[in-house]
Design an enzyme around this catalytic site. Structure first.
Site, mmCIF file in Angstrom:
data_model
loop_
_atom_site.group_PDB
_atom_site.id
_atom_site.type_symbol
_atom_site.label_atom_id
_atom_site.label_comp_id
_atom_site.label_asym_id
_atom_site.label_seq_id
_atom_site.Cartn_x
_atom_site.Cartn_y
_atom_site.Cartn_z
ATOM 1 N N TYR A 101 -54.802 31.910 -64.191
ATOM 2 C CA TYR A 101 -55.041 30.817 -63.245
ATOM 3 C C TYR A 101 -53.922 29.789 -63.166
ATOM 4 C CZ TYR A 101 -56.855 29.343 -67.768
ATOM 5 O OH TYR A 101 -56.993 29.096 -69.099
ATOM 6 N N GLU A 111 -61.761 26.085 -58.600
ATOM 7 C CA GLU A 111 -61.971 27.462 -59.095
ATOM 8 C C GLU A 111 -62.848 27.411 -60.341
ATOM 9 O OE1 GLU A 111 -57.811 27.507 -59.521
ATOM 10 O OE2 GLU A 111 -57.873 27.658 -61.702
ATOM 11 N N CYS A 131 -89.300 47.643 -95.169
ATOM 12 C CA CYS A 131 -90.554 48.135 -95.700
ATOM 13 C C CYS A 131 -90.505 49.642 -95.513
ATOM 14 C CB CYS A 131 -91.706 47.520 -94.899
ATOM 15 S SG CYS A 131 -93.265 48.357 -95.189
ATOM 16 N N CYS A 135 -97.138 51.596 -92.687
ATOM 17 C CA CYS A 135 -97.305 50.142 -92.546
ATOM 18 C C CYS A 135 -97.766 49.825 -91.124
ATOM 19 C CB CYS A 135 -95.979 49.450 -92.847
ATOM 20 S SG CYS A 135 -95.980 47.699 -92.421
ATOM 21 N N CYS A 179 -98.016 44.863 -95.090
ATOM 22 C CA CYS A 179 -98.761 45.823 -95.923
ATOM 23 C C CYS A 179 -98.552 45.579 -97.406
ATOM 24 C CB CYS A 179 -98.374 47.249 -95.558
ATOM 25 S SG CYS A 179 -96.716 47.681 -96.122
ATOM 26 N N CYS A 218 -93.640 43.363 -98.291
ATOM 27 C CA CYS A 218 -93.846 43.399 -96.847
ATOM 28 C C CYS A 218 -94.940 42.400 -96.458
ATOM 29 C CB CYS A 218 -94.237 44.809 -96.420
ATOM 30 S SG CYS A 218 -94.716 44.886 -94.684
ATOM 31 N N LYS A 261 -67.791 19.898 -65.911
ATOM 32 C CA LYS A 261 -68.577 20.709 -66.851
ATOM 33 C C LYS A 261 -70.011 20.862 -66.357
ATOM 34 C CE LYS A 261 -67.210 21.051 -70.978
ATOM 35 N NZ LYS A 261 -66.654 22.145 -71.767
ATOM 36 N N ASP A 314 -65.166 30.680 -69.371
ATOM 37 C CA ASP A 314 -65.525 30.311 -70.736
ATOM 38 C C ASP A 314 -65.124 31.424 -71.697
ATOM 39 O OD1 ASP A 314 -66.515 28.880 -72.790
ATOM 40 O OD2 ASP A 314 -68.631 29.204 -72.332
ATOM 41 N N LYS A 321 -64.224 27.551 -64.132
ATOM 42 C CA LYS A 321 -63.667 27.316 -65.460
ATOM 43 C C LYS A 321 -64.219 28.419 -66.360
ATOM 44 C CE LYS A 321 -63.003 23.748 -68.950
ATOM 45 N NZ LYS A 321 -63.324 24.546 -70.122
HETATM 46 S S1 IVH Z 1 -56.059 24.927 -66.035
HETATM 47 C C1 IVH Z 1 -52.367 22.645 -67.263
HETATM 48 N N1 IVH Z 1 -57.897 26.507 -65.035
HETATM 49 O O1 IVH Z 1 -60.178 25.345 -70.028
HETATM 50 C C2 IVH Z 1 -53.388 23.676 -66.912
HETATM 51 N N2 IVH Z 1 -57.999 26.006 -67.356
HETATM 52 O O2 IVH Z 1 -60.138 22.432 -71.376
HETATM 53 C C3 IVH Z 1 -54.560 23.643 -67.809
HETATM 54 N N3 IVH Z 1 -59.834 27.137 -68.531
HETATM 55 O O3 IVH Z 1 -57.361 25.159 -72.055
HETATM 56 C C4 IVH Z 1 -55.528 24.689 -67.669
HETATM 57 N N4 IVH Z 1 -60.640 28.199 -66.777
HETATM 58 O O4 IVH Z 1 -58.369 27.462 -71.632
HETATM 59 C C5 IVH Z 1 -57.429 25.897 -66.141
HETATM 60 N N5 IVH Z 1 -59.421 27.928 -64.005
HETATM 61 C C6 IVH Z 1 -58.967 27.311 -65.101
HETATM 62 C C7 IVH Z 1 -59.584 27.483 -66.361
HETATM 63 C C8 IVH Z 1 -59.074 26.797 -67.471
HETATM 64 C C9 IVH Z 1 -60.761 27.983 -68.079
HETATM 65 C C10 IVH Z 1 -59.732 26.663 -69.923
HETATM 66 C C11 IVH Z 1 -58.335 26.672 -70.475
HETATM 67 C C12 IVH Z 1 -58.044 25.251 -70.860
HETATM 68 C C13 IVH Z 1 -59.413 24.669 -70.970
HETATM 69 C C14 IVH Z 1 -59.333 23.199 -70.613
#
Ligand code: IVH
Length: 700
Positions: free
Chosen positions: A248, A135, A456, A461, A441, A438, A344, A139, A137
Site C-alpha cells: 500500500y 483504503e 478419559c 464414558c 465417569c 474424569c 480504527k 490487520d 487498514k
Molecule cells: S500506511 C507512512 N496503509 O498500520 C505510511 N498502513 O499503525 C504508513 N497498515 O505500520 C503506513 N494497512 O503496518 C498504511 N493501508 C495501509 C495499512 C497500513 C495496515 C499498518 C501498517 C502501519 C500501521 C499503522
C-alpha cells in the site's frame, strides 16, 4: 503481453507436453515462455482469484520447468516460479536497515477526530479542500520489500521501524508477492515498498485446529499467526500456511538516468494503480478518492458494516492525502506522517472476569477446560464461555480464577483469552486445578507423553458416548436433521439412545407426547434417519469419529476399499501408503479396526442397512472417462439430466456441481444460461452437445 496470447501459449505448451509424454520434454528454447506462462497463471490464481487452468495443468507445466532447469542449471533465473521453494532451515534472520524508517499512523476513532485531522491538513496546506484516498487498514504484520532492477531483492519485518529482520526466504513463500516486476517500464530502478502480510480467516481456522491437534497452543488472532509465521525457520511450513500480502505504499525509489517521474507517482491512488499494474496485490479495488472529509466519513462507516464479509481481517481504514507533493509539504512528526491517519473500527477486545473453569469431556475423551466468564459484548456477540484448551495453555497464560482477563473475538473466529490483567490482582485469585479423574465417569485421566491433553480412556464414558452420537448425526457426517445436539442429549438421558447403532432402532412411539415433539417432528426425524441410510460410504467413515480422520481422509479411505470391513485386513504399512496418511493417522485407523467393540458396532450398523460398499470403486479409475469431469446444463434433446449424469459416472467420469477450471466438459442443451457463459471464459473447458457426449461414450 495480452491475456489471450498467454492463454494461447499455455495451450501450445500443454499440447507439446501431451505429445512428448513419451520422453524428451519441452525444448530449452521455450524456457522463457514456460516461466512467463506460469507467472501469468499464478497472477490469475492468486491476485485475481480467476484461474484459467486446472491445478493439475499448472503442476504439469511447473514440473516441466523444474526438469528443464535441473538439466540446465545455467538457465535458472532468480525470479523463476521454481525459486520460491527453499531447501533446509533458515539459521538466523540478520538485522537490516530500512531505506526509509517505517512510521506508524496516528489513530482516529470517530467523525470528530477525522474532522480535526482534515482541519489541520487544510490549515497547514493553506487549501480549502483536500483530496483524500481511503483504503482498508489491513490487520497483519507489516513488511518492507526492496526491488532492484526489476527483481525482488530483500524482504524485512518492521522491527523497531528503523531496523528489522531480513526474512527474504519466507517472503518468497508468499505467492501474492511477485519475484520480479517491471518497474523499469516506469523508469524506476530501486524501489522500497510497504505492505502487510495476512492470513485469511479460513486458513487461520484451519491452522489453529492443526496446532491444537498437535498439542500446541492456538494463536489468538490472524495477526499473531501471520507475524509468527514470518519468523518460522522452516520455509516449507511458511509455504503451507498460504500467507497473503497487500502492498500500500512506495516509500522510496531511484530512477534510471534520464527518466522522468511517472505521472502515476504524483498521487497515492496512482501509486496503488502502478503497483497493481505491475502484478502486486494493492488495494486497487478497495481504494476510493474523495474531494473532502465528509465523503470519507461516510465511506469508512459503510466499510465497517461490511467488515465481517471480507475473507481477511481489517481493523480500520487509512485516510491519506492523495497528492504526493502535498504529502511532502506536510511532512511528519517524530512518530507519524501528518498526511495520513488511521480510522480504527470498534474494538473486538473487551475485558471480563474469569469466574470459574469447567472441564468438558469430548468425543475422543479429551478433557477441555472451559473458562466461564462474566458475560461481555465483544464485536457484536455476548461471550460468557471460552475454551482455554489445556493445562499447559493455562499455565503459560498464568490464568487464575477471579482474574480480570482481556478477551478478543475477530470476525467469525472463536473468542480467545488474550491475557490475564495481572496488575489488577488483589490476592483473592485462586489457581485453576486440573482434575485427576474424569468429571463425568470418574475414571482416572491419562496423558500421553508429548501430548498436552489429558484424556478419559473409558470408552463407555457417557460424555464420550453422547459426543460420538452428536458427531455421527451432525451435518457434515450422516446429516440426520431433527436430531441436533440438544435432542441427542435428551434421548440419551431418557435411555432412548445408548450408542451409535441405537440411532437406527430408535423407538419412535416413546417420542409421542414428549415436549416439543409433535407428530410432524417425529415424521421428519424418521425420514431423516431413513435418508441417512443412503449416504455415501465416506460420510459414514467420517461419522464414525475415528481420531484424526477428517472429511478428506474419510474420502481417501472410502476410495481405498470395496467394503468398509476390508480395513480389518490392512496393515499399518498399507494404511500409510494412502494419500496423506502418516504414522499418526494410520495408527489411529489401525487401532480403530483392531478393536472388537468397534467391529461389533460396525456389524450392527451394516445390519441397519448403512452403506458399507463402495459402489463406484470398480468403475472409477477404469472406465474410458476416468479422470474426466462433466457438467450438464440446459435441456438435452433426448436424455434426462440424471440419465446423462449416470452414464458419465458409469464410465468413470465425475460430475461437478459448478463451472470451474477443474471442469473438462460442459454438455449444453437448449436454454443453457450462466454456466455456459462462465465456461466460455475458461478456455480449457470443452463445450459439447449431447450428440458429441454420446460419441465420447462410444454410443454413437
Ligand atoms: S500506511 C507512512 N496503509 O498500520 C505510511 N498502513 O499503525 C504508513 N497498515 O505500520 C503506513 N494497512 O503496518 C498504511 N493501508 C495501509 C495499512 C497500513 C495496515 C499498518 C501498517 C502501519 C500501521 C499503522
Amino acid at each position: 503481453m495480452y491475456d489471450s496470447e498467454l492463454t494461447k501459449k499455455t495451450q501450445d505448451l500443454t499440447n507439446e507436453l501431451i505429445k512428448m509424454n513419451s520422453g524428451s520434454g519441452i525444448p530449452l528454447a521455450r524456457i522463457h515462455d514456460l516461466r512467463e506462462v506460469l507467472r501469468f497463471h499464478e497472477y490469475r490464481y492468486y491476485i485475481l482469484s480467476e484461474p484459467l487452468i486446472a491445478d493439475m495443468e499448472y503442476d504439469q507445466l511447473y514440473k516441466a520447468l523444474e526438469k528443464l532447469e535441473k538439466e540446465n542449471p545455467g538457465a535458472v533465473r532468480p525470479d523463476s516460479p521454481t525459486q520460491r521453494v527453499a531447501k533446509g532451515l533458515t539459521k538466523e534472520f540478520p538485522t537490516v536497515q530500512h531505506l526509509v524508517p517505517m512510521l506508524s499512523l496516528d489513530n482516529s476513532y470517530n467523525a470528530d477526530d477525522l474532522l480535526d485531522f482534515d482541519r489541520k491538513v487544510r490549515e497547514l496546506s493553506g487549501l480549502d479542500q483536500v483530496d483524500y484516498c481511503v483504503e482498508p487498514k489491513f490487520d497483519g504484520a507489516s513488511i518492507s520489500l526492496i526491488y532492484e532492477k526489476d527483481l525482488f531483492a530483500r524482504g524485512a519485518t518492521r522491527g523497531d521501524g528503523v531496523e528489522g529482520d531480513e526474512i527474504s526466504t519466507n517472503i518468497r513463500q508468499i505467492r501474492t508477492i511477485p519475484l520480479s516486476a517491471e518497474f523499469s517500464r516506469y523508469g524506476l530502478q530501486q524501489v522500497e515498498i510497504r505492505g502487510e502480510v495476512l492470513i485469511n480467516k479460513k486458513q487461520f481456522k484451519k491452522f489453529n485446529e492443526q496446532l491444537l491437534s498437535q498439542g500446541e497452543d492456538p494463536k489468538a488472532n490472524p495477526r499473531n499467526m501471520a507475524a509468527g509465521t514470518l519468523r518460522l525457520k522452516d520455509p516449507a511450513e511458511v509455504s503451507r500456511r498460504n500467507l497473503e500480502a497487500f502492498v500500500y505504499h512506495i516509500s522510496y525509489y531511484t530512477m534510471t538516468e534520464g527518466a522522468g517521474i511517472p505521472e502515476l507517482l504524483t498521487t497515492h491512488s496512482g501509486s496503488l494503480q502502478l503497483l497493481w499494474e505491475l502484478g502486486f496485490r494493492s488495494p486497487e479495488q478497495e481504494k476510493k478518492v474523495f474531494p473532502g472529509i465528509e465523503d470519507v466519513i461516510r465511506y469508512v462507516q459503510e466499510f465497517e458494516s461490511g467488515r465481517d464479509d471480507l475473507p481477511y481481517e481489517i481493523d480500520g481504514m487509512v485516510i491519506k492525502v492523495n497528492a504526493i507533493p502535498l504529502q511532502e509539504k506536510l511532512g511528519m512528526t517524530s512518530h507519524h506522517p501528518r498526511w495520513a491517519i488511521a480510522y480504527k473500527f470498534k474494538a473486538r477486545q473487551a475485558s471480563s472476569r474469569l469466574l470459574n473453569v469447567e472441564f468438558q469431556v469430548g468425543r475422543t475423551g479429551a478433557v477441555t477446560p472451559v473458562a466461564k466468564l462474566e458475560p461481555v459484548a465483544v464485536g457484536g456477540v455476548t461471550v460468557s464461555s471460552i475454551s482455554v484448551h489445556n493445562e499447559e495453555y493455562i499455565r503459560e497464560k498464568d490464568l487464575r480464577i477471579g482474574d480480570a482477563v482481556l478477551i478478543e473475538r475477530a470476525g467469525d473466529v472463536i473468542p480467545q483469552i488474550v491475557k490475564s490483567l495481572t496488575e489488577l490482582r488483589n490476592g483473592t485469585e485462586r489457581p485453576i486445578v486440573f482434575p485427576q479423574h474424569c468429571p463425568v465417569c470418574n475414571s482416572k485421566l491419562f496423558k500421553e507423553e508429548e501430548e498436552a491433553v489429558w484424556r478419559c480412556t473409558n470408552i463407555e464414558c457417557p460424555a464420550q458416548v453422547v459426543e460420538r452420537i452428536i458427531h455421527f448425526v451432525s451435518k457434515d457426517a450422516m446429516d440426520i436433521r431433527g436430531f441436533g445436539e440438544a435432542n441427542v442429549r435428551k434421548f440419551y438421558e431418557m435411555g432412548l439412545l445408548k450408542d451409535i447403532p441405537s440411532v437406527y432402532t430408535l423407538d419412535f412411539d416413546k417420542l409421542t407426547g414428549l415436549e416439543g415433539f409433535g407428530q410432524k417432528s417425529i415424521d421428519n426425524l424418521r425420514k431423516a434417519i431413513e435418508g441417512s441410510r443412503k449416504q455415501p460410504l465416506h460420510r459414514l467413515i467420517y461419522a464414525l469419529g475415528i481420531r484424526f480422520v477428517g472429511e478428506t481422509t474419510a474420502k481417501t479411505l472410502a476410495h481405498a476399499v470395496n467394503h468398509l470391513l476390508d480395513f480389518r485386513e490392512f496393515s499399518l504399512e498399507q494404511l500409510q501408503q494412502l494419500e496423506d496418511v502418516g504414522p499418526k493417522v494410520g495408527g489411529s485407523i489401525f487401532q480403530f479396526f483392531s478393536n472388537p467393540d468397534n467391529i461389533q458396532m460396525l456389524a450392527e450398523l451394516e445390519k441397519a442397512g448403512l452403506p458399507f460398499r463402495n459402489e463406484k470403486k470398480d468403475l472409477s479409475g477404469t472406465g474410458s472417462l476416468a479422470g474426466q469431469t462433466f457438467l450438464f446444463t440446459g435441456t438435452l434433446p433426448t436424455l434426462k439430466r440424471s440419465e446423462a449424469e449416470a452414464m458419465a459416472e458409469e464410465m468413470g467420469g465425475q460430475i461437478l456441481s459448478g463451472v470451474s477450471a477443474k471442469l473438462n466438459y460442459l454438455v449444453v442443451g437448449e436454454d443453457a444460461g450462466s454456466k455456459l457463459e462462465k465456461a466460455k471464459k475458461i478456455n480449457t473447458v470443452r463445450i459439447i452437445t449431447e450428440e458429441e457426449f454420446l460419441q465420447l461414450l462410444g454410443k454413437k
